[in-house]
Motif scaffolding. Structure first.
Motif, PDB file in Angstrom:
ATOM      1  N   ASP A 149       0.859  -1.229   0.008  1.00  0.00           N
ATOM      2  CA  ASP A 149       0.061   0.002  -0.081  1.00  0.00           C
ATOM      3  C   ASP A 149       0.880   1.277   0.106  1.00  0.00           C
ATOM      4  O   ASP A 149       0.474   2.269  -0.649  1.00  0.00           O
ATOM      5  CB  ASP A 149      -0.807  -0.044   1.280  1.00  0.00           C
ATOM      6  CG  ASP A 149      -1.735  -1.023   1.168  1.00  0.00           C
ATOM      7  OD1 ASP A 149      -2.780  -1.226   0.015  1.00  0.00           O
ATOM      8  OD2 ASP A 149      -1.996  -2.014   2.141  1.00  0.00           O
ATOM      9  N   VAL A 150       2.086   1.282   0.728  1.00  0.00           N
ATOM     10  CA  VAL A 150       2.621   2.382   0.800  1.00  0.00           C
ATOM     11  C   VAL A 150       4.331   2.000   0.702  1.00  0.00           C
ATOM     12  O   VAL A 150       4.719   0.946   1.465  1.00  0.00           O
ATOM     13  CB  VAL A 150       2.539   3.182   2.212  1.00  0.00           C
ATOM     14  CG1 VAL A 150       3.375   4.501   2.202  1.00  0.00           C
ATOM     15  CG2 VAL A 150       1.093   3.462   2.215  1.00  0.00           C
TER      16      VAL A 150
ATOM     17  N   GLN B  19      -2.988   1.594  -6.079  1.00  0.00           N
ATOM     18  CA  GLN B  19      -3.189   1.763  -4.752  1.00  0.00           C
ATOM     19  C   GLN B  19      -1.752   1.937  -3.964  1.00  0.00           C
ATOM     20  O   GLN B  19      -1.874   2.327  -2.919  1.00  0.00           O
ATOM     21  CB  GLN B  19      -3.948   0.726  -3.926  1.00  0.00           C
ATOM     22  CG  GLN B  19      -3.312  -0.745  -3.857  1.00  0.00           C
ATOM     23  CD  GLN B  19      -3.660  -1.685  -5.158  1.00  0.00           C
ATOM     24  OE1 GLN B  19      -4.020  -1.151  -6.158  1.00  0.00           O
ATOM     25  NE2 GLN B  19      -3.966  -2.979  -4.647  1.00  0.00           N
ATOM     26  N   THR B  20      -0.642   1.738  -4.767  1.00  0.00           N
ATOM     27  CA  THR B  20       0.561   1.775  -4.190  1.00  0.00           C
ATOM     28  C   THR B  20       1.086   3.301  -4.009  1.00  0.00           C
ATOM     29  O   THR B  20       1.163   3.918  -5.327  1.00  0.00           O
ATOM     30  CB  THR B  20       1.483   1.002  -4.875  1.00  0.00           C
ATOM     31  OG1 THR B  20       0.993  -0.415  -4.703  1.00  0.00           O
ATOM     32  CG2 THR B  20       2.879   1.220  -4.084  1.00  0.00           C
ATOM     33  N   ALA B  21       1.128   3.803  -2.821  1.00  0.00           N
ATOM     34  CA  ALA B  21       1.667   5.272  -2.899  1.00  0.00           C
ATOM     35  C   ALA B  21       3.113   5.434  -2.399  1.00  0.00           C
ATOM     36  O   ALA B  21       3.435   4.429  -1.602  1.00  0.00           O
ATOM     37  CB  ALA B  21       0.692   6.121  -1.608  1.00  0.00           C
TER      38      ALA B  21
ATOM     39  N   GLN C   2       4.181  10.179  -4.206  1.00  0.00           N
ATOM     40  CA  GLN C   2       3.138  11.021  -4.148  1.00  0.00           C
ATOM     41  C   GLN C   2       3.248  12.463  -2.808  1.00  0.00           C
ATOM     42  O   GLN C   2       2.314  13.012  -2.876  1.00  0.00           O
ATOM     43  CB  GLN C   2       1.881   9.991  -3.337  1.00  0.00           C
ATOM     44  CG  GLN C   2       1.202   9.452  -4.463  1.00  0.00           C
ATOM     45  CD  GLN C   2       1.783   8.475  -5.265  1.00  0.00           C
ATOM     46  OE1 GLN C   2       2.366   7.534  -4.768  1.00  0.00           O
ATOM     47  NE2 GLN C   2       1.879   8.573  -6.654  1.00  0.00           N
ATOM     48  N   ASP C   3       4.422  12.094  -2.062  1.00  0.00           N
ATOM     49  CA  ASP C   3       4.892  13.038  -1.238  1.00  0.00           C
ATOM     50  C   ASP C   3       6.211  12.842  -0.660  1.00  0.00           C
ATOM     51  O   ASP C   3       6.977  12.052  -1.261  1.00  0.00           O
ATOM     52  CB  ASP C   3       4.066  12.780   0.256  1.00  0.00           C
ATOM     53  CG  ASP C   3       3.703  14.356   0.894  1.00  0.00           C
ATOM     54  OD1 ASP C   3       4.408  15.172   0.597  1.00  0.00           O
ATOM     55  OD2 ASP C   3       2.386  14.198   1.608  1.00  0.00           O
TER      56      ASP C   3
ATOM     57  N   VAL D 284      -1.606   9.810   1.857  1.00  0.00           N
ATOM     58  CA  VAL D 284      -1.227   9.039   0.598  1.00  0.00           C
ATOM     59  C   VAL D 284      -2.072   7.996   0.317  1.00  0.00           C
ATOM     60  O   VAL D 284      -2.292   7.483  -0.653  1.00  0.00           O
ATOM     61  CB  VAL D 284       0.136   8.710   0.465  1.00  0.00           C
ATOM     62  CG1 VAL D 284       1.095  10.167   0.604  1.00  0.00           C
ATOM     63  CG2 VAL D 284       0.482   8.081   1.557  1.00  0.00           C
ATOM     64  N   ILE D 285      -2.445   7.095   1.438  1.00  0.00           N
ATOM     65  CA  ILE D 285      -3.238   6.041   1.192  1.00  0.00           C
ATOM     66  C   ILE D 285      -4.691   6.464   0.581  1.00  0.00           C
ATOM     67  O   ILE D 285      -5.129   5.849  -0.298  1.00  0.00           O
ATOM     68  CB  ILE D 285      -3.401   5.290   2.550  1.00  0.00           C
ATOM     69  CG1 ILE D 285      -2.223   4.499   2.812  1.00  0.00           C
ATOM     70  CG2 ILE D 285      -4.674   3.970   2.392  1.00  0.00           C
ATOM     71  CD1 ILE D 285      -2.166   3.777   4.280  1.00  0.00           C
TER      72      ILE D 285
ATOM     73  N   GLN E  21      -5.155   9.056  -0.838  1.00  0.00           N
ATOM     74  CA  GLN E  21      -5.372   9.719  -2.428  1.00  0.00           C
ATOM     75  C   GLN E  21      -5.027   8.389  -3.209  1.00  0.00           C
ATOM     76  O   GLN E  21      -5.626   8.538  -4.358  1.00  0.00           O
ATOM     77  CB  GLN E  21      -4.069  10.442  -2.414  1.00  0.00           C
ATOM     78  CG  GLN E  21      -4.062  11.950  -1.718  1.00  0.00           C
ATOM     79  CD  GLN E  21      -2.688  12.584  -1.934  1.00  0.00           C
ATOM     80  OE1 GLN E  21      -1.952  12.103  -2.727  1.00  0.00           O
ATOM     81  NE2 GLN E  21      -2.496  13.720  -1.154  1.00  0.00           N
ATOM     82  N   ALA E  22      -4.248   7.353  -2.770  1.00  0.00           N
ATOM     83  CA  ALA E  22      -4.287   6.220  -3.778  1.00  0.00           C
ATOM     84  C   ALA E  22      -5.641   5.511  -3.806  1.00  0.00           C
ATOM     85  O   ALA E  22      -5.996   5.015  -5.074  1.00  0.00           O
ATOM     86  CB  ALA E  22      -3.209   5.175  -3.042  1.00  0.00           C
TER      87      ALA E  22
ATOM     88  N   ARG F 282      -7.547   7.598  -6.302  1.00  0.00           N
ATOM     89  CA  ARG F 282      -7.056   7.400  -7.625  1.00  0.00           C
ATOM     90  C   ARG F 282      -7.366   6.191  -8.042  1.00  0.00           C
ATOM     91  O   ARG F 282      -7.857   5.968  -9.375  1.00  0.00           O
ATOM     92  CB  ARG F 282      -5.394   7.636  -7.621  1.00  0.00           C
ATOM     93  CG  ARG F 282      -4.917   7.493  -9.021  1.00  0.00           C
ATOM     94  CD  ARG F 282      -3.392   7.776  -8.674  1.00  0.00           C
ATOM     95  NE  ARG F 282      -2.666   7.017  -7.828  1.00  0.00           N
ATOM     96  CZ  ARG F 282      -2.184   7.315  -6.664  1.00  0.00           C
ATOM     97  NH1 ARG F 282      -2.444   8.693  -6.280  1.00  0.00           N
ATOM     98  NH2 ARG F 282      -1.556   6.453  -6.119  1.00  0.00           N
TER      99      ARG F 282
END
Length: 553
Positions: A57-58, A83-85, A107-108, A127-128, A130-131, A134
């Motif tokens: 995920d991140v 979904q990977t940020a 993403q950040d 960021v999760i 946002q993902a 998206r």
């Protein structure tokens, strides 16, 4: 139930990795599964391995790795799942590095120096989110693309069955379920499965007629209101027992049902035409909101396609009827021209003879000429009446008046009339048995039916013979047999003899239009009865009319 997110920390500093782990495990709003890698190569391998099962995920990515930079890592990272940020971590507050990271796919961007727990926790949660957003946008775009594609395919054909077959096939492919079917309601809320796409190994339901009390009661009301039925597990859902047993019969574990509502004009109200149904048979299934919306939208497209297909079918039927009516009118003109010629000639000749030679003719010859005029006029009037009746029948405008009819009296009257005009070589007889009361119908129409049958019996017995009429009163019907000893009807033509303008090939010069038996068939059917023929060519014919009795109120 709270979701646990997977975080991959890629940093060559064990102390930094431990710090990030401590910060994230203390997040009061989220739960995390943390994985660690100390180099870029190790991080790429870990990511690829996890991607086959449950994607990361991140990724917390250190900019300065021992074997590559964070930017180089991003370049080597396969196209990651939506979904990977990725959050880039660096010890340098360089804006150029930050811009490069964001352009590269991060993403950040966070500075390691002085990083606080709440700052890291908030950034990861952000960021999760946002993902996920998206991912939802991508999913929605893909769904809309497929919806547009399917809607186009559904509307490509204006033939109803082909439209339905396309719809169920494409919807099953889109939802990736085990069965999709189209179900059409009858007026009593029973119905038939008229189209189906089903995964191999599960029972086929196509063509089955279903009577489910659920549809007669609450189910129909819900569907008419436009509501869908969402069942994730038929064994735990609050279902009508009859409905649950029906689903189990088809090996259904989960179902998603949405109504097909067509618009009825001129009221502009929705009418429940049927259902578009998705089944999962392999296991229970939690239907997603977007899947429910997808099926609902496709049901709307399908309803429009159904209306177009049904309108086309009605138009084609009306066109065929109009073409048949036009051909019928042409045939009428031809028939009238032919059939009117002989009687008109006879009337004209008789009238001219009377006018020119009136003084020289004795009374018997005058009466004979007047009888010819009367007889031929009646023939022409009957021809016009037959034409009008057939025309009304072709337009579905023929109606009957309801009144009690005593067939014995009616046939006695007709027989008396025909005995006056029939040749001496014809012997007409009427016999009755049983109770003849109870027939209700249109006296004028039935009089024409029996008048045609008796006229035919006389006309097609040119050598004379016995014409016998038998009336039999049975418990529930009155049966009338009209038999002659005439020319008969060829066996191959007997099944066609009730069609318009149909006459036996053996009639020779005997006059006729081929309308009388067609009228008789229509009129008797309107009274709920039947008419049949038994005939032997060259010997005899027998027509049998059965008219039902009406139970007294």
């Amino acid at each position: 139930m709270q979701t646990t997110w997977t975080v991959l920390v890629i940093d060559d500093s064990a102390a930094d990795r431990t710090l990030y782990r401590r910060y994230l495990t203390r997040d009061p709003h989220q739960q995390y599964t943390l994985l660690e890698a100390s180099s870029g190569a190790q991080g790429l391998a870990c990511y690829s391995e996890l991607a086959q099962d449950k994607p990361v995920d991140v990724i917390l990515l250190d900019f300065a790795l021992p074997d590559m930079t964070g930017l180089q890592f991003l370049q080597q990272l396969p196209d990651h799942y939506p979904q990977t940020a990725i959050i880039m971590l660096t010890a340098y507050g360089d804006e150029e590095v930050a811009v490069s990271a964001l352009k590269g796919g991060a993403q950040d961007y966070l500075l390691k120096d002085g990083l606080q727990p709440d700052r890291l926790q908030h950034t990861v949660r952000n960021v999760i989110a946002q993902a996920q957003l998206r991912q939802q946008v991508i999913k929605t775009q893909e769904r809309q693309r497929l919806l547009t594609q399917i809607a186009f395919q559904i509307r490509q054909s204006l033939e109803l069955q082909q439209t339905l077959n396309t719809a169920v096939t494409e919807v099953r492919n889109l939802l990736q379920c085990d069965r999709v079917l189209a179900y059409q309601f009858a007026t009593d809320m029973s119905g038939t499965i008229i189209a189906e796409s089903v995964q191999a190994g599960y029972p086929a339901t196509l063509g089955q007629t279903i009577t489910d009390t659920y549809f007669q009661h609450q189910g129909a009301q819900d569907y008419c209101a436009g509501r869908s039925q969402i069942v994730s597990n038929i064994h735990t859902a609050d279902l009508n027992p009859c409905h649950r047993n029906l689903l189990a019969q088809f090996a259904v574990q989960a179902s998603l049902v949405t109504p097909i509502l067509v618009q009825v004009k001129p009221e502009n109200r929705n009418q429940l035409w049927g259902l578009l149904v998705a089944h999962q048979c392999s296991m229970p299934r939690a239907w997603q909101t977007d899947e429910v919306h997808t099926l609902h939208e496709l049901a709307i497209h399908l309803a429009i396609a159904i209306q177009h297909a049904e309108l086309l079918a009605k138009t084609q039927t009306a066109l065929k009827k109009e073409q048949a009516l036009s051909a019928f009118k042409s045939q009428i003109i031809t028939t009238v021209s032919h059939e009117y010629n002989a009687p008109l000639t006879a009337i004209q000749t008789a009238a001219e003879t009377l006018q020119t030679h009136y003084q020289n003719l004795d009374l018997a010859k005058q009466e004979r000429l007047l009888a010819i005029i009367e007889q031929k006029s009646k023939h022409m009037a009957g021809l016009v009446k037959n034409m009008l009746l057939v025309n009304q029948a072709e337009l579905d405008e023929l109606q009957i008046a309801q009144a009690p009819i005593h067939l014995g009296q009616l046939l006695t009257y007709l027989l008396t009339e025909h005995q006056i005009t029939a040749a001496e070589r014809h012997h007409l007889a009427l016999s009755t048995q049983g109770h003849l009361e109870g027939v209700v119908g249109d006296r004028s129409l039935l009089q024409q039916v029996f008048n045609n049958l008796i006229s035919n019996a006389i006309k097609y017995s040119p050598d004379g013979g016995k014409i016998e009429i038998q009336l039999i009163g049975e418990a529930k019907q009155v049966v009338c047999h009209i038999s002659d000893e005439g020319i008969g009807i060829p066996r191959a033509e007997q099944r066609l003899i009730f069609q318009t303008f149909s006459r036996g090939s053996n009639v020779g010069a005997i006059e006729g239009t081929g309308l009388g038996l067609h009228i008789a068939k229509i009129a008797v059917a309107l009274h709920g009865g039947t008419i049949d023929v038994m005939s032997q060519e060259g010997h005899s014919s027998q027509f049998t009319v059965c008219l039902p009795k009406t139970e007294p109120a």
